[in-house]
Design an enzyme around this catalytic site. Structure first.
Site, PDB file in Angstrom:
ATOM      1  N   GLU A 134     -46.088 -17.447   1.522  1.00 22.00           N
ATOM      2  CA  GLU A 134     -47.268 -18.283   1.238  1.00 22.00           C
ATOM      3  C   GLU A 134     -48.031 -17.566   0.141  1.00 22.00           C
ATOM      4  O   GLU A 134     -48.606 -16.510   0.363  1.00 22.00           O
ATOM      5  CB  GLU A 134     -48.103 -18.464   2.511  1.00 22.00           C
ATOM      6  CG  GLU A 134     -49.081 -19.638   2.408  1.00 22.00           C
ATOM      7  CD  GLU A 134     -50.431 -19.216   1.863  1.00 22.00           C
ATOM      8  OE1 GLU A 134     -50.674 -19.456   0.655  1.00 22.00           O
ATOM      9  OE2 GLU A 134     -51.219 -18.661   2.632  1.00 22.00           O
ATOM     10  N   CYS A 192     -56.472 -18.899  -1.843  1.00 18.61           N
ATOM     11  CA  CYS A 192     -55.294 -19.460  -2.507  1.00 18.61           C
ATOM     12  C   CYS A 192     -55.423 -20.960  -2.734  1.00 18.61           C
ATOM     13  O   CYS A 192     -54.809 -21.507  -3.660  1.00 18.61           O
ATOM     14  CB  CYS A 192     -54.037 -19.156  -1.694  1.00 18.61           C
ATOM     15  SG  CYS A 192     -54.089 -19.739   0.019  1.00 18.61           S
TER      16      CYS A 192
END
Length: 493
Positions: free
Chosen positions: A260, A294
């Site tokens: 991720e 993110c």
């Protein structure tokens, strides 16, 4: 000695001062390191710093413990997670204070992390009692054919600094729940929030020794985790550059990998919106936790007819939003995690302005802080167009029609989150259907997550996997096909 106000007995740094965790507390071969508060430069505590030798010892110990863990009855294992959740709930205030001071985040952000962590623990306990353990398959008469989920063995978890408790525990808890052991390497900048809070909760909850190891460390420790033969999977959350290296090392050793990674998440705002609401969404998506997320709204793609009005609203917010040490008072933005990250954000902004972008607000550091920034006139080829900021920058790009908005949104190597704000839901969903992202939100901004949803990206944002909710069974287990016959039969050979 800890400098964190409100330390409880559970989270007193006397438990881990200079140490790492293997079910008990011990010195690390790699020595120790200071944990520095980003806002003040004050040393909060010291923790052990593991090296490759520490990882090797931990991986072997975890493999031995895992073989016994899977023998424990499911209800007994579930109770450990429920107790860990209760323990964290009792020490809620101390945990949120550690998170705020160690990450430079708002107290509200720390509280969010603790609340989500409690849900993650409770859900991990409930996984052991739900019906996702396997499937009965069609078979010939006289044969029982079924598939059952089995743990992989030892899972290596490498977690980042920005939301350290959630981003560690979302892998640690389900991995343990389905029968694995875990070696966790939290970011050495946030080892308490990303590791030792979890270690203390499970230690007090009665998790058998050796099942969870928490070892802060540098690149050598991370590479050892990726190559150790006892570790069968790596769950990594962090930058795309390091994720590529993790994937390369783990793949060479035939390990399963869940990556991720970073993002350049687009937020599309059409011409028919409420401008005040749209500006609020854009500001939150770009600046929350100093943009160190993110999913941050890295491209704010605005219809050209309303762009100037939206920019004016964002400039007003940037000018008036207070920044400073979150522990000291009522602020909206805290510090950037360290000097090198601060300098990187500033370089992206300055390089983009030099390339023709317009600095509307902010654009300068002040001590450990970076003023909330607005850039307009952002074009392809500029760093502000292509690169992830990981800082509080609203990057404005204009579009003429929906086709152009979709093209700009998809013009990136990343593919984590995307969002569309539009008065017409049918128009918004038509746009959303064509966005290349693992997560898409209609009439919201890009910074969205709940621990019960599958979270993951594509392209440079991840390798197609997801973590959380229904995805956890698939990530942290593998299928085993089993057939059973009443008696063997003869074959023609």
């Amino acid at each position: 000695m800890s400098n964190v106000d409100g330390d409880s007995g559970l989270l007193s740094s006397s438990h881990w001062e200079g140490l790492i965790f293997d079910g008990s507390w011990k010195a690390a071969n790699g020595g120790s390191a200071a944990v520095i508060e980003p806002a003040t430069g004050v040393e909060l505590t010291r923790t052990g710093m593991g090296d490759a030798a520490d990882i090797s010892i931990a991986a072997r110990s975890a493999a031995e413990a895992q073989a016994e863990w899977v023998k424990m009855p499911c209800r007994e294992r579930a109770e450990i997670f429920y107790r860990a959740a209760e323990i964290l709930q009792k020490d809620f205030e101390s945990a949120r204070t550690w998170i705020a001071r160690e990450t430079g985040g708002l107290f509200a952000k720390g509280e969010h992390e603790v609340r989500e962590a409690i849900v993650i623990l409770r859900r991990a306990g409930s996984m052991l009692l739900d019906p996702n353990q396997g499937l009965v398959l069609p078979s010939a008469s006289g044969t029982l054919s079924f598939a059952k989920r089995q743990p992989l063995g030892v899972i290596g978890v490498i977690s980042p600094f920005n939301f350290p408790l959630i981003l560690s525990l979302r892998a640690v808890a389900p991995a343990l729940a389905v029968g694995n052991a875990v070696v966790l390497k939290p970011d050495p900048r946030t080892p308490v929030s990303g590791g030792f809070i979890i270690a203390r909760a499970f230690e007090q909850a009665g998790l058998p020794k050796g099942l969870l190891h928490v070892i802060p460390g540098g690149a050598d420790a991370g590479e050892s985790l990726c190559t150790d033969p006892h570790v069968r999977m790596i769950a990594f959350t962090g930058s795309t550059a390091i994720g590529r290296r993790v994937g390369e090392l783990a793949g060479r050793h035939l390990k399963k990998v869940m990556l991720e990674l970073g993002g350049k998440s687009p937020l599309i705002i059409t011409e028919d919106v409420d401008l005040d609401i749209a500006a609020s969404n854009a500001a939150w998506g770009a600046w929350f936790h100093q943009g160190q997320i993110c999913m941050a709204s890295g491209k704010i793609i605005v219809h050209e007819s309303i762009a100037q009005q939206l920019i004016e609203r964002l400039v007003a917010k940037a000018t008036h939003l207070p920044f400073g040490n979150p522990v000291d008072g009522n602020v909206a933005l805290g510090p950037i995690i360290n000097r090198s990250q601060l300098e990187r954000v500033d370089a992206i902004v300055k390089d983009s302005v030099a390339a023709g972008a317009v600095l509307e607000a902010g654009g300068e550091p002040e001590g450990p802080y970076y003023r909330p920034t607005v850039l307009s006139g952002v074009k392809p080829g500029m760093r502000a167009y292509n690169e992830e900021f990981f800082g509080p920058v609203a990057s404005i790009i204009t579009f003429r029609d929906d086709e152009e908005a979709i093209s700009i949104a998809n013009d990136t190597e990343y593919g984590l989150a995307a969002a569309v704000i539009c008065r017409s839901v049918s128009r918004a969903t038509a746009i959303a259907d064509r966005l290349s992202a693992g997560m898409v939100h209609v009439n919201d901004q890009t910074v969205n997550d709940e621990c019960i949803n599958p979270f993951g990206g594509r392209g440079a944002s991840g390798n197609g996997g997801s973590i959380g909710g229904p995805a956890d069974w698939d990530e942290f287990c593998q299928w085993q096909w089993v057939t059973v016959k009443d008696a063997p039969h003869a074959y023609p050979f």
